[in-house]
Write an enzyme that holds these catalytic residues in place. Structure first.
Site, PDB file in Angstrom:
ATOM      1  N   GLU A  44      -6.514  -6.660  -2.451  1.00 41.01           N
ATOM      2  CA  GLU A  44      -6.844  -6.421  -1.038  1.00 41.01           C
ATOM      3  C   GLU A  44      -7.778  -7.482  -0.463  1.00 41.01           C
ATOM      4  O   GLU A  44      -7.589  -7.932   0.653  1.00 41.01           O
ATOM      5  CB  GLU A  44      -7.601  -5.085  -0.890  1.00 41.01           C
ATOM      6  CG  GLU A  44      -6.762  -3.860  -0.734  1.00 41.01           C
ATOM      7  CD  GLU A  44      -7.640  -2.626  -0.599  1.00 41.01           C
ATOM      8  OE1 GLU A  44      -7.454  -1.882   0.357  1.00 41.01           O
ATOM      9  OE2 GLU A  44      -8.525  -2.394  -1.451  1.00 41.01           O
ATOM     10  N   ARG A  62      -9.992  -0.055  12.536  1.00 42.44           N
ATOM     11  CA  ARG A  62      -8.665   0.457  12.851  1.00 42.44           C
ATOM     12  C   ARG A  62      -7.641  -0.661  13.060  1.00 42.44           C
ATOM     13  O   ARG A  62      -6.451  -0.396  13.270  1.00 42.44           O
ATOM     14  CB  ARG A  62      -8.717   1.313  14.116  1.00 42.44           C
ATOM     15  CG  ARG A  62      -9.690   2.464  14.020  1.00 42.44           C
ATOM     16  CD  ARG A  62      -9.732   3.240  15.302  1.00 42.44           C
ATOM     17  NE  ARG A  62      -8.500   3.956  15.511  1.00 42.44           N
ATOM     18  CZ  ARG A  62      -8.221   5.147  15.019  1.00 42.44           C
ATOM     19  NH1 ARG A  62      -9.114   5.768  14.268  1.00 42.44           N
ATOM     20  NH2 ARG A  62      -7.088   5.734  15.250  1.00 42.44           N
ATOM     21  N   ASN A  96      -2.935   3.683  21.378  1.00 40.12           N
ATOM     22  CA  ASN A  96      -2.936   3.752  19.915  1.00 40.12           C
ATOM     23  C   ASN A  96      -1.831   4.728  19.512  1.00 40.12           C
ATOM     24  O   ASN A  96      -1.784   5.830  20.051  1.00 40.12           O
ATOM     25  CB  ASN A  96      -4.313   4.259  19.450  1.00 40.12           C
ATOM     26  CG  ASN A  96      -4.327   4.700  18.001  1.00 40.12           C
ATOM     27  OD1 ASN A  96      -5.035   5.631  17.643  1.00 40.12           O
ATOM     28  ND2 ASN A  96      -3.565   4.057  17.161  1.00 40.12           N
ATOM     29  N   GLY A  97      -0.954   4.313  18.604  1.00 36.66           N
ATOM     30  CA  GLY A  97       0.136   5.201  18.186  1.00 36.66           C
ATOM     31  C   GLY A  97       1.458   4.454  18.260  1.00 36.66           C
ATOM     32  O   GLY A  97       1.480   3.224  18.349  1.00 36.66           O
ATOM     33  N   LYS A 131      -8.268  -3.306  -5.451  1.00 35.10           N
ATOM     34  CA  LYS A 131      -9.442  -3.940  -4.826  1.00 35.10           C
ATOM     35  C   LYS A 131      -9.300  -5.458  -4.868  1.00 35.10           C
ATOM     36  O   LYS A 131      -9.555  -6.145  -3.888  1.00 35.10           O
ATOM     37  CB  LYS A 131     -10.751  -3.554  -5.538  1.00 35.10           C
ATOM     38  CG  LYS A 131     -11.271  -2.161  -5.334  1.00 35.10           C
ATOM     39  CD  LYS A 131     -11.789  -1.854  -3.958  1.00 35.10           C
ATOM     40  CE  LYS A 131     -10.724  -1.392  -3.041  1.00 35.10           C
ATOM     41  NZ  LYS A 131     -10.368  -0.023  -2.962  1.00 35.10           N
ATOM     42  N   TRP A 177      -3.840  -3.390  15.779  1.00 34.03           N
ATOM     43  CA  TRP A 177      -3.181  -3.657  14.496  1.00 34.03           C
ATOM     44  C   TRP A 177      -1.694  -3.615  14.804  1.00 34.03           C
ATOM     45  O   TRP A 177      -1.144  -2.563  15.121  1.00 34.03           O
ATOM     46  CB  TRP A 177      -3.547  -2.595  13.470  1.00 34.03           C
ATOM     47  CG  TRP A 177      -3.058  -2.903  12.091  1.00 34.03           C
ATOM     48  CD1 TRP A 177      -3.638  -3.742  11.182  1.00 34.03           C
ATOM     49  CD2 TRP A 177      -1.891  -2.359  11.439  1.00 34.03           C
ATOM     50  NE1 TRP A 177      -2.900  -3.753  10.016  1.00 34.03           N
ATOM     51  CE2 TRP A 177      -1.828  -2.925  10.142  1.00 34.03           C
ATOM     52  CE3 TRP A 177      -0.903  -1.471  11.827  1.00 34.03           C
ATOM     53  CZ2 TRP A 177      -0.820  -2.613   9.243  1.00 34.03           C
ATOM     54  CZ3 TRP A 177       0.113  -1.160  10.924  1.00 34.03           C
ATOM     55  CH2 TRP A 177       0.144  -1.725   9.644  1.00 34.03           C
ATOM     56  N   HIS A 204       6.379  -3.094 -22.962  1.00 35.08           N
ATOM     57  CA  HIS A 204       7.703  -2.823 -22.393  1.00 35.08           C
ATOM     58  C   HIS A 204       8.015  -3.746 -21.227  1.00 35.08           C
ATOM     59  O   HIS A 204       8.817  -3.394 -20.363  1.00 35.08           O
ATOM     60  CB  HIS A 204       7.810  -1.354 -21.975  1.00 35.08           C
ATOM     61  CG  HIS A 204       7.667  -0.418 -23.131  1.00 35.08           C
ATOM     62  ND1 HIS A 204       8.587  -0.359 -24.155  1.00 35.08           N
ATOM     63  CD2 HIS A 204       6.684   0.449 -23.460  1.00 35.08           C
ATOM     64  CE1 HIS A 204       8.183   0.532 -25.055  1.00 35.08           C
ATOM     65  NE2 HIS A 204       7.025   1.035 -24.652  1.00 35.08           N
ATOM     66  N   GLU A 228      -6.937   1.077  -9.367  1.00 31.38           N
ATOM     67  CA  GLU A 228      -7.880   0.892  -8.262  1.00 31.38           C
ATOM     68  C   GLU A 228      -8.538  -0.499  -8.337  1.00 31.38           C
ATOM     69  O   GLU A 228      -8.720  -1.169  -7.319  1.00 31.38           O
ATOM     70  CB  GLU A 228      -8.931   2.018  -8.308  1.00 31.38           C
ATOM     71  CG  GLU A 228     -10.050   1.929  -7.291  1.00 31.38           C
ATOM     72  CD  GLU A 228      -9.585   1.936  -5.828  1.00 31.38           C
ATOM     73  OE1 GLU A 228      -8.416   2.186  -5.557  1.00 31.38           O
ATOM     74  OE2 GLU A 228     -10.429   1.640  -4.965  1.00 31.38           O
ATOM     75  N   LYS A 264      -8.260  -0.170   8.172  1.00 31.94           N
ATOM     76  CA  LYS A 264      -8.866   0.890   7.371  1.00 31.94           C
ATOM     77  C   LYS A 264      -8.191   2.237   7.594  1.00 31.94           C
ATOM     78  O   LYS A 264      -8.009   3.011   6.676  1.00 31.94           O
ATOM     79  CB  LYS A 264     -10.350   1.007   7.714  1.00 31.94           C
ATOM     80  CG  LYS A 264     -11.043   2.001   6.827  1.00 31.94           C
ATOM     81  CD  LYS A 264     -12.433   1.626   6.530  1.00 31.94           C
ATOM     82  CE  LYS A 264     -12.991   2.503   5.440  1.00 31.94           C
ATOM     83  NZ  LYS A 264     -12.462   2.144   4.120  1.00 31.94           N
ATOM     84  N   CYS A 266      -4.896   0.795  15.690  1.00 35.43           N
ATOM     85  CA  CYS A 266      -5.549   0.323  16.910  1.00 35.43           C
ATOM     86  C   CYS A 266      -6.707   1.242  17.280  1.00 35.43           C
ATOM     87  O   CYS A 266      -6.729   2.417  16.933  1.00 35.43           O
ATOM     88  CB  CYS A 266      -4.613   0.254  18.115  1.00 35.43           C
ATOM     89  SG  CYS A 266      -3.083  -0.616  17.790  1.00 35.43           S
TER      90      CYS A 266
HETATM   91  C1  G6P Z   1      -5.701   2.157   4.161  1.00 37.70           C
HETATM   92  C2  G6P Z   1      -7.053   1.652   3.708  1.00 37.70           C
HETATM   93  C3  G6P Z   1      -7.311   2.084   2.281  1.00 37.70           C
HETATM   94  C4  G6P Z   1      -7.178   3.595   2.154  1.00 37.70           C
HETATM   95  C5  G6P Z   1      -5.833   4.082   2.667  1.00 37.70           C
HETATM   96  C6  G6P Z   1      -5.803   5.593   2.775  1.00 37.70           C
HETATM   97  O1  G6P Z   1      -4.702   1.507   3.470  1.00 37.70           O
HETATM   98  O2  G6P Z   1      -7.107   0.251   3.818  1.00 37.70           O
HETATM   99  O3  G6P Z   1      -8.607   1.695   1.895  1.00 37.70           O
HETATM  100  O4  G6P Z   1      -7.333   3.957   0.820  1.00 37.70           O
HETATM  101  O5  G6P Z   1      -5.596   3.571   3.975  1.00 37.70           O
HETATM  102  O6  G6P Z   1      -6.735   5.989   3.735  1.00 37.70           O
HETATM  103  P1  G6P Z   1      -7.440   7.392   3.780  1.00 37.70           P
HETATM  104  O7  G6P Z   1      -8.327   7.319   4.994  1.00 37.70           O
HETATM  105  O8  G6P Z   1      -6.338   8.398   3.958  1.00 37.70           O
HETATM  106  O9  G6P Z   1      -8.181   7.596   2.530  1.00 37.70           O
END
Ligand code: G6P
Length: 611
Positions: free
Chosen positions: A491, A27, A101-102, A488, A74, A507, A484, A606, A2
């Site tokens: 996501e 956020r 927030n929290g 991507k 969120w 396997h 990765e 994020k 949030c």
């Molecule tokens: C969230 C974001 C990701 C990010 C992860 C870790 O899941 O959506 O993109 O890699 O958090 O975040 P950080 O800020 O610790 O890299």
């Protein structure tokens, strides 16, 4: 997670609050709300959905006021809905409004106590419990500040919140424990937010509150207390990077951030390498002693940052001859550790606020076997930077797209600098160091060339976007790059994608391969190439459709079952960085075809400041 914003100014604050919320949508973005104090008392608007919907509603109702708070959510406790959206009101006839927030961990016990006192709740959130707890302390003797002081002693968990009171219409009280909160100061007044980014348009300066701080802002002042003492927090000037968050000519922030990668990497390297060497002071004046005494490395991180850590493990063991363990921070923090003395703990994080990584860092700070902690982070004022002994900032600039791109490649770049600093003290010869430094220096140009594949990958994505599943394969330091790439794709395009170390295919996952399961492979021209080719033959023999991103010297040819995309990635050490880029573009173009919400994919956020 949030995002929260508060404003007390000499003019209407609704546009400042809404602009702040837009900048905080990274956020969380499942619902939004605003509350202001004006001649009508306390007025509130909330809506399920994004900030844009709240903006429309605010405009259509003509809401205005000179003191207000706002929130983008969120969901953690309670589904996304109007009634669970913040601000939450509490007290007699909705006297106060709170944005939070929290997580209030003892919310269930407090809810019960409040119900026993006859309080009826309107939402399923822990945040409303906080609001009711504050309201419960308001009395003829106790104003809002006293009520907040009493309530924060009773709540457990993490918070940053802002609260306004109809009976005290010129002020906002804020408090933080665990979650970030900053105060901004501009020509028109004082502001509160989860991140300075939210305040860059209205403030010229900001200060970071510390855990335990309570702040009171009004149009003319900000006063901070920690315990019963007033404290002075350092004011900082806004830098250009905190201000720039526009899209320019790009359609999406993610696209912009992918194309910013050559510049971002150049910024990460700036002032840190010269004449074939990495400057020994880049981790700060005391780092030399720490690096000299480092016997092993432990890295903890989440999400994309965890993938950067996995690549770094290969680099540290190969180029620096130093043992490295990597663990997902949410696992690391709840495990008993048998760590050898002399271990350097590294936290990798774009935001510097990810709750699990921060908790892992705090654990390492308490454990004497970690002789120092290092944060590799993109946000200079973040909690992790403040909590760690050493810091290496990635200087990627603000990353807005939820799917991390430029943060990842700059993390890898920064990690290679650390590898070199450690390697120099162990197995890395000066010529080998200058070779690695030259590879780093070439990166911006080489990434720029990989970006030229954009149109070709956009065309390829047309075959890909209607698939439901995909496998990504890599080996060695490119296995994390396959991970990765899969992350991507899932996501932002919602295509189910899994990454496997190519040697592991037989396997189990080979059973999934048929004409409906595209297999994406990352094929650098390194000592594992022939092994990888054999693995890909296993796919081909089962009718699997292959998409191979290969160095142009790898000797792959496109045919009926295999589409080859050639990259120029001759330098092996940094090749994982180069191979990341086409996979980002593949995910981006698939998502674009599927018309998903690329910058704000469903259910994600994020900055994950909750466990
Ligand atoms: C969230 C974001 C990701 C990010 C992860 C870790 O899941 O959506 O993109 O890699 O958090 O975040 P950080 O800020 O610790 O890299």
């Amino acid at each position: 997670m949030c995002g929260i914003v508060g404003a007390a100014a000499r003019q209407d604050v609704t546009s400042a609050l809404l602009e702040g919320l837009k900048r905080l949508e990274y956020r969380g973005y499942d619902s939004a709300g605003i509350a202001v104090l004006n001649d009508h008392g306390l007025q509130r608007l909330r809506c399920n959905g994004k900030v844009a919907e709240l903006v429309q509603e605010t405009e259509s109702t003509g809401l205005s006021g000179q003191v207000g708070i706002a929130h983008t959510r969120w969901a953690t406790h309670g589904a996304p809905s109007d009634r669970n959206a913040h601000p939450h009101v509490a007290g007699m006839d909705g006297r106060i409004a709170v944005v939070h927030n929290g997580i209030i961990e003892n919310h269930a016990a407090l809810r019960k106590q409040q119900q026993d006192r006859g309080i009826a709740h309107d939402s399923d959130t822990d945040s409303e419990i906080l609001a009711c707890q504050i309201a419960g302390h308001l009395s003829a003797q106790n104003g809002l500040l006293d009520a907040v002081r009493a309530a924060v002693d009773e709540v457990e968990g993490s918070f940053a919140f802002g609260v306004i009171d109809r009976e005290d219409p010129e002020r906002i009280i804020g408090a933080r424990r665990g979650s970030p909160l900053v105060v901004g100061h501009g020509d028109s007044g004082y502001y509160l937010a989860s991140d300075p980014l939210a305040l860059a348009e209205v403030s010229s300066q900001y200060c970071l509150l510390q855990n335990g701080d309570i702040v009171m802002i009004s149009e003319g002042e900000a006063v901070v207390w920690n315990g019963s003492e007033t404290v002075v927090r350092e004011w900082r000037e806004f830098q250009g990077t905190e201000v720039q968050s526009g899209l320019g000519d790009y359609e999406h922030h993610m696209q912009k951030e992918i194309f910013e990668q050559p510049d971002a990497v150049a910024q990460t390297l700036e002032g840190r390498i010269e004449t074939g060497r990495v400057d020994d002071g880049i981790l700060g004046p005391d780092a030399g002693t720490v690096l000299d005494a480092t016997r092993a490395v432990q890295i903890a991180a989440c999400g994309t940052s965890y993938h950067a850590a996995l690549v770094a493990r290969h680099w540290l063991e190969r180029h620096a001859g130093i043992h490295c363990q990597v663990e997902i921070a949410s696992e690391f923090r709840y495990r008993q550790h048998a760590q050898d003395p002399g271990t350097l703990f590294i936290a990798i994080s774009q935001s510097g606020e990810t709750a699990d990584t921060l908790a892992a860092l705090e654990m390492a700070n308490q454990d004497p076997n970690y002789h120092a902690t290092l944060a590799i982070c993109n946000v200079a004022h973040s909690s992790m930077v403040q909590e760690s002994d050493l810091t290496l900032l990635t200087h990627a600039g603000p990353e807005i797209g939820v799917a991390s791109t430029k943060a990842f490649v700059t993390q890898l770049t920064a990690l290679m600098l650390v590898v070199i600093l450690l390697g120099r003290r162990r197995t890395l010869a000066p010529e080998a160091e200058s070779d690695l430094v030259a590879q780093l220096a070439n990166l911006p140009t080489r990434i720029g060339r990989v970006l030229e594949l954009d149109a070709g990958i956009a065309a390829l994505s047309k075959q890909f976007a209607n698939r439901h599943h995909a496998l990504f394969l890599g080996r060695g330091s490119h296995y994390p790059i396959a991970m990765e790439g899969a992350l991507k794709l899932k996501e932002i395009s919602y295509i189910h994608a899994e990454a496997y170390a190519a040697g592991e295919l037989k396997h189990g996952p080979l059973a999934l391969v048929d004409e409906d399961m595209p297999v994406v492979a990352v094929a650098p021209n390194n000592r594992l190439l022939e092994k990888l080719k054999s693995n890909l033959e296993e796919v081909r023999a089962r009718g699997g459709r292959l998409y191979v991103f290969a160095d142009r010297r790898s000797g792959f040819q496109s045919d009926d079952l295999m589409t080859v995309f050639e990259l120029d990635a001759p330098e092996n050490a940094v090749a994982p960085i180069l191979f990341t880029v086409p996979l980002q573009l593949l995910a981006y173009h698939c998502a674009k075809i599927k018309e998903t919400d690329i910058d704000q994919p469903r259910n994600l956020a994020k900055s994950v400041t909750v466990e």
